[in-house]
Design an enzyme around this catalytic site. Structure first.
Site, PDB file in Angstrom:
ATOM      1  N   ASP A  23       0.823  -1.214   0.000  1.00 45.24           N
ATOM      2  CA  ASP A  23       0.000   0.000   0.000  1.00 45.24           C
ATOM      3  C   ASP A  23       0.860   1.270   0.000  1.00 45.24           C
ATOM      4  O   ASP A  23       1.969   1.276   0.533  1.00 45.24           O
ATOM      5  CB  ASP A  23      -0.918  -0.004   1.236  1.00 45.24           C
ATOM      6  CG  ASP A  23      -2.053   0.991   1.096  1.00 45.24           C
ATOM      7  OD1 ASP A  23      -2.436   1.305  -0.044  1.00 45.24           O
ATOM      8  OD2 ASP A  23      -2.559   1.455   2.138  1.00 45.24           O
ATOM      9  N   HIS A  40       1.834   3.470  -9.036  1.00 46.35           N
ATOM     10  CA  HIS A  40       1.620   2.037  -9.299  1.00 46.35           C
ATOM     11  C   HIS A  40       2.774   1.479 -10.127  1.00 46.35           C
ATOM     12  O   HIS A  40       3.257   0.367  -9.882  1.00 46.35           O
ATOM     13  CB  HIS A  40       0.301   1.814 -10.025  1.00 46.35           C
ATOM     14  CG  HIS A  40      -0.904   2.200  -9.211  1.00 46.35           C
ATOM     15  ND1 HIS A  40      -1.064   1.809  -7.901  1.00 46.35           N
ATOM     16  CD2 HIS A  40      -2.006   2.945  -9.504  1.00 46.35           C
ATOM     17  CE1 HIS A  40      -2.213   2.283  -7.435  1.00 46.35           C
ATOM     18  NE2 HIS A  40      -2.800   2.985  -8.386  1.00 46.35           N
ATOM     19  N   LEU A 134       9.575 -21.071  -4.445  1.00 46.44           N
ATOM     20  CA  LEU A 134       8.734 -20.083  -3.762  1.00 46.44           C
ATOM     21  C   LEU A 134       7.314 -20.185  -4.304  1.00 46.44           C
ATOM     22  O   LEU A 134       7.105 -20.123  -5.519  1.00 46.44           O
ATOM     23  CB  LEU A 134       9.277 -18.666  -4.025  1.00 46.44           C
ATOM     24  CG  LEU A 134       8.449 -17.518  -3.437  1.00 46.44           C
ATOM     25  CD1 LEU A 134       8.553 -17.486  -1.916  1.00 46.44           C
ATOM     26  CD2 LEU A 134       8.884 -16.176  -4.010  1.00 46.44           C
TER      27      LEU A 134
HETATM   28  C1  IPE Z   1      -5.529  -2.635   0.218  1.00 38.97           C
HETATM   29  O1  IPE Z   1      -5.204  -1.289   0.050  1.00 38.97           O
HETATM   30  C2  IPE Z   1      -5.523  -3.341  -1.094  1.00 38.97           C
HETATM   31  C3  IPE Z   1      -4.245  -3.392  -1.797  1.00 38.97           C
HETATM   32  C4  IPE Z   1      -3.104  -2.921  -1.398  1.00 38.97           C
HETATM   33  C5  IPE Z   1      -4.281  -4.078  -3.040  1.00 38.97           C
HETATM   34  P1  IPE Z   1      -6.325  -0.161  -0.072  1.00 38.97           P
HETATM   35  O2  IPE Z   1      -5.611   1.109  -0.331  1.00 38.97           O
HETATM   36  O3  IPE Z   1      -7.364  -0.560  -1.037  1.00 38.97           O
HETATM   37  O4  IPE Z   1      -6.960  -0.193   1.397  1.00 38.97           O
HETATM   38  P2  IPE Z   1      -7.759   0.922   2.196  1.00 38.97           P
HETATM   39  O5  IPE Z   1      -8.806   1.467   1.276  1.00 38.97           O
HETATM   40  O6  IPE Z   1      -6.778   1.983   2.586  1.00 38.97           O
HETATM   41  O7  IPE Z   1      -8.301   0.215   3.390  1.00 38.97           O
HETATM   42  C1  IPE Z   2      -1.882   0.228  -3.299  1.00 33.08           C
HETATM   43  O1  IPE Z   2      -1.630   1.590  -3.332  1.00 33.08           O
HETATM   44  C2  IPE Z   2      -2.180  -0.336  -4.661  1.00 33.08           C
HETATM   45  C3  IPE Z   2      -3.592  -0.671  -4.881  1.00 33.08           C
HETATM   46  C4  IPE Z   2      -4.519  -0.637  -3.983  1.00 33.08           C
HETATM   47  C5  IPE Z   2      -3.968  -1.068  -6.225  1.00 33.08           C
HETATM   48  P1  IPE Z   2      -2.789   2.651  -3.269  1.00 33.08           P
HETATM   49  O2  IPE Z   2      -3.226   2.979  -4.652  1.00 33.08           O
HETATM   50  O3  IPE Z   2      -3.874   2.219  -2.360  1.00 33.08           O
HETATM   51  O4  IPE Z   2      -2.018   3.891  -2.648  1.00 33.08           O
HETATM   52  P2  IPE Z   2      -2.548   4.900  -1.538  1.00 33.08           P
HETATM   53  O5  IPE Z   2      -2.952   4.071  -0.355  1.00 33.08           O
HETATM   54  O6  IPE Z   2      -3.698   5.643  -2.137  1.00 33.08           O
HETATM   55  O7  IPE Z   2      -1.366   5.766  -1.248  1.00 33.08           O
HETATM   56 MG    MG Z   3      -4.124   2.404  -0.368  1.00 31.40          MG
END
Ligand code: IPE
Ligand code: IPE
Ligand code: MG
Length: 258
Positions: A23, A40, A134
């Site tokens: 995240d 991303h 793995l």
């Molecule tokens: C969780 O992250 C899902 C992934 C990293 C794929 P999110 O960014 O979607 O989670 P929330 O919304 O902060 O809980």
């Molecule tokens: C995690 O990063 C990747 C996905 C959920 C696809 P985020 O896109 O949630 O990044 P933040 O949390 O908004 O910084």
């Molecule tokens: Mg996120």
């Protein structure tokens, strides 16, 4: 009763299975005043670093949360960009993952992806099926609640067909039907990005997993951060509901002498 223990690992102190919520990509980009998709894209480097780290340390299984069932609700341009990145990553990385000995699988609701993506998922799984270094699971369009609901549905079908009695639906029966049933449950859960939540990741499988959080954003992940997680993990006492005395190694009697 057998007590699962942190020492069941082939290498003492090393988790057999690590599960990661990757995240912070969006915030990484926002800090650079760039569109979220740039974050991303930058996150792909961290995925490779993490796989290398697990291969080097002898971690048997790595499960990465790439896209949740709730992430479909993001703006269409972000979802579209993520799908393109996903497709490109499948084209670019699978041969190398195969060479490195990873057995790749995708967990989650595959029916929501385009045929171009699901065909590559299927091909990646077939190509790497014989690998044993793995077990790499990519959670995409995955939700923990959906995982448990699917297990309940599968058990209901067995009952309806007369192959299972409702009285036999116990924890072991559910555990057999949730995803990753063939792997040990995660020993260590890592979430980058600073938020302290599970966000519908492996709800069933994380029951006794050690949780570890870092403020570091996913694209900034480095080996030192992963090592910190492993060091903290090795220092924890996993009690699985028992007492410290029950799970601690018995001290040698001579050290108890006055
Ligand atoms: C969780 O992250 C899902 C992934 C990293 C794929 P999110 O960014 O979607 O989670 P929330 O919304 O902060 O809980
Ligand atoms: C995690 O990063 C990747 C996905 C959920 C696809 P985020 O896109 O949630 O990044 P933040 O949390 O908004 O910084
Ligand atoms: Mg996120």
């Amino acid at each position: 009763m057998s007590v699962p223990s942190a020492t069941t690992s082939a290498t003492p102190g090393i988790p057999r299975h690590i599960a990661i919520i990757m995240d912070g990509n969006g915030r990484w980009a926002a800090r650079r005043r760039r569109p979220r998709v740039i974050g991303h894209r930058a996150g792909a480097r961290a995925v490779n670093l993490c796989i290398d780290f697990c291969l080097e340390r002898g971690v048997e299984a790595l499960t990465l949360f790439a896209f949740s069932s709730e992430n479909w609700g993001r703006p269409a341009d972000e979802v579209g960009a993520l799908m393109k990145l996903f497709l490109n990553a499948l084209d670019r990385e699978v041969d190398e993952l195969h060479r490195r000995g990873a057995r790749v699988r995708f967990i989650g609701d595959r029916s929501r992806f385009d045929a171009a993506i699901t065909a590559r998922m299927d091909a990646a799984e077939s190509l790497t099926a014989g690998n044993a270094r793995l077990a790499l699971s990519i959670a995409a369009s995955y939700g923990g609640r959906q995982d448990i609901a699917a297990a309940a549905r599968a058990l209901a079908v067995e009952v309806a067909e007369g192959r299972l009695s409702p009285a036999d639906i116990d924890e072991a029966a559910i555990a057999r039907h949730v995803t990753l049933a063939d792997l040990p449950p995660p020993d260590l859960f890592i979430r980058t990005g600073g938020d302290l939540r599970i966000s519908n990741f492996l709800l069933w499988q994380l029951a006794y997993t050690e949780l570890w959080f870092t403020d570091r954003l996913w694209p900034d992940l480095d080996a030192a951060t992963l090592q910190q997680a492993l060091d903290d993990f090795a220092a924890r006492e996993r009690r699985f509901g028992l007492t410290g005395e029950q799970v601690a190694p018995t001290p040698a009697t001579d050290t108890m002498a006055p």
